[in-house]
Design a protein around this motif. Sequence first.
Motif, PDB file in Angstrom:
ATOM      1  N   ASP A  51       3.954   2.575  12.890  1.00 52.37           N
ATOM      2  CA  ASP A  51       3.230   2.847  11.564  1.00 52.37           C
ATOM      3  C   ASP A  51       3.639   4.306  11.110  1.00 52.37           C
ATOM      4  O   ASP A  51       2.606   4.930  10.684  1.00 52.37           O
ATOM      5  CB  ASP A  51       1.799   2.722  11.965  1.00 52.37           C
ATOM      6  CG  ASP A  51       1.499   1.240  12.048  1.00 52.37           C
ATOM      7  OD1 ASP A  51       2.211   0.523  11.515  1.00 52.37           O
ATOM      8  OD2 ASP A  51       0.674   0.999  13.056  1.00 52.37           O
ATOM      9  N   LYS A  52       5.012   4.734  11.506  1.00 56.24           N
ATOM     10  CA  LYS A  52       5.074   6.323  10.929  1.00 56.24           C
ATOM     11  C   LYS A  52       4.770   6.436   9.531  1.00 56.24           C
ATOM     12  O   LYS A  52       4.093   7.571   9.330  1.00 56.24           O
ATOM     13  CB  LYS A  52       6.656   6.468  11.229  1.00 56.24           C
ATOM     14  CG  LYS A  52       7.148   7.881  10.995  1.00 56.24           C
ATOM     15  CD  LYS A  52       8.331   8.232  11.340  1.00 56.24           C
ATOM     16  CE  LYS A  52       8.866   8.662  12.622  1.00 56.24           C
ATOM     17  NZ  LYS A  52       7.921   9.493  13.331  1.00 56.24           N
ATOM     18  N   ASN A  53       5.047   5.688   8.481  1.00 61.85           N
ATOM     19  CA  ASN A  53       4.925   5.968   7.305  1.00 61.85           C
ATOM     20  C   ASN A  53       3.344   6.199   6.982  1.00 61.85           C
ATOM     21  O   ASN A  53       3.137   7.049   6.244  1.00 61.85           O
ATOM     22  CB  ASN A  53       5.522   4.854   6.361  1.00 61.85           C
ATOM     23  CG  ASN A  53       7.059   5.185   6.161  1.00 61.85           C
ATOM     24  OD1 ASN A  53       7.580   6.050   6.705  1.00 61.85           O
ATOM     25  ND2 ASN A  53       7.860   3.908   6.162  1.00 61.85           N
ATOM     26  N   LYS A  54       2.604   5.148   7.554  1.00 57.36           N
ATOM     27  CA  LYS A  54       1.326   5.282   7.385  1.00 57.36           C
ATOM     28  C   LYS A  54       0.553   6.553   7.736  1.00 57.36           C
ATOM     29  O   LYS A  54      -0.162   7.169   7.126  1.00 57.36           O
ATOM     30  CB  LYS A  54       0.675   3.845   7.904  1.00 57.36           C
ATOM     31  CG  LYS A  54      -0.906   3.830   7.880  1.00 57.36           C
ATOM     32  CD  LYS A  54      -1.655   2.761   8.537  1.00 57.36           C
ATOM     33  CE  LYS A  54      -3.153   2.872   8.395  1.00 57.36           C
ATOM     34  NZ  LYS A  54      -3.774   1.741   9.476  1.00 57.36           N
ATOM     35  N   LYS A  55       0.854   6.884   9.117  1.00 55.03           N
ATOM     36  CA  LYS A  55       0.497   8.010   9.608  1.00 55.03           C
ATOM     37  C   LYS A  55       0.912   9.331   8.788  1.00 55.03           C
ATOM     38  O   LYS A  55       0.110  10.432   8.686  1.00 55.03           O
ATOM     39  CB  LYS A  55       0.913   8.170  11.199  1.00 55.03           C
ATOM     40  CG  LYS A  55       0.260   7.055  12.019  1.00 55.03           C
ATOM     41  CD  LYS A  55       1.040   7.038  13.551  1.00 55.03           C
ATOM     42  CE  LYS A  55       0.378   5.855  14.190  1.00 55.03           C
ATOM     43  NZ  LYS A  55       1.030   5.767  15.642  1.00 55.03           N
ATOM     44  N   THR A  56       2.129   9.521   8.396  1.00 55.12           N
ATOM     45  CA  THR A  56       2.629  10.668   7.588  1.00 55.12           C
ATOM     46  C   THR A  56       1.551  10.504   6.409  1.00 55.12           C
ATOM     47  O   THR A  56       1.185  11.638   6.059  1.00 55.12           O
ATOM     48  CB  THR A  56       3.892  10.318   7.206  1.00 55.12           C
ATOM     49  OG1 THR A  56       4.612  10.669   8.752  1.00 55.12           O
ATOM     50  CG2 THR A  56       4.399  11.576   6.686  1.00 55.12           C
ATOM     51  N   ALA A  57       1.464   9.396   5.484  1.00 54.23           N
ATOM     52  CA  ALA A  57       0.566   9.356   4.350  1.00 54.23           C
ATOM     53  C   ALA A  57      -0.870   9.999   4.803  1.00 54.23           C
ATOM     54  O   ALA A  57      -1.387  10.886   3.908  1.00 54.23           O
ATOM     55  CB  ALA A  57       0.653   8.127   3.782  1.00 54.23           C
ATOM     56  N   GLU A  58      -1.343   9.749   5.889  1.00 54.58           N
ATOM     57  CA  GLU A  58      -2.700  10.136   6.208  1.00 54.58           C
ATOM     58  C   GLU A  58      -2.795  11.805   6.348  1.00 54.58           C
ATOM     59  O   GLU A  58      -3.515  12.340   5.792  1.00 54.58           O
ATOM     60  CB  GLU A  58      -3.367   9.502   7.663  1.00 54.58           C
ATOM     61  CG  GLU A  58      -3.594   8.017   7.393  1.00 54.58           C
ATOM     62  CD  GLU A  58      -4.078   7.404   8.750  1.00 54.58           C
ATOM     63  OE1 GLU A  58      -3.881   8.012   9.741  1.00 54.58           O
ATOM     64  OE2 GLU A  58      -4.399   6.411   8.549  1.00 54.58           O
TER      65      GLU A  58
END
Length: 146
Positions: A51-58
């Motif tokens: 979930d790298k992209n989701k965590k980066t977005a957060e």
Amino acid sequence: MKNLKKIYLLVLGFLMIQCDVVPNSGYRTNNPGSVDESKEFADLMEKDQTDKNKKTAEVLTYLLNDTDPADPYTVAVIDNLSGCNIIVRLVAVKGNQIYNLPVAKNSKNHFKIAKGSYTMRSNVCESKYYSQKSITEPLILKLSAH
């Protein structure tokens, strides 16, 4: 000034887009004093991809918006200026939050953590880093072997 801060954080965010967090409750090494953490580092880096992209977005959303003092979370950015892969270990002084954060050599990693007081430790190219910090606002930490 506020717009300049947002632009700086946006640029910082884009630079960190390939990094992420591995908050990890209860994961401890068998030998916490071990300098050779390469296997654990590889395992954490593999989990880091989830979930790298989701965590980066957060993290970017948090950095780009005005922070709410009532928000129980904040972000930390760790800049590893050394030529060694490191694991930064954050352990809450009170509570059960444990974060084992892998940061590849000469790169950055960022993560969202619960606000609070932490002990922070790491082996940076066989040099020990240890600190106690109360983290209530975004934290930027630069570690090097020198």
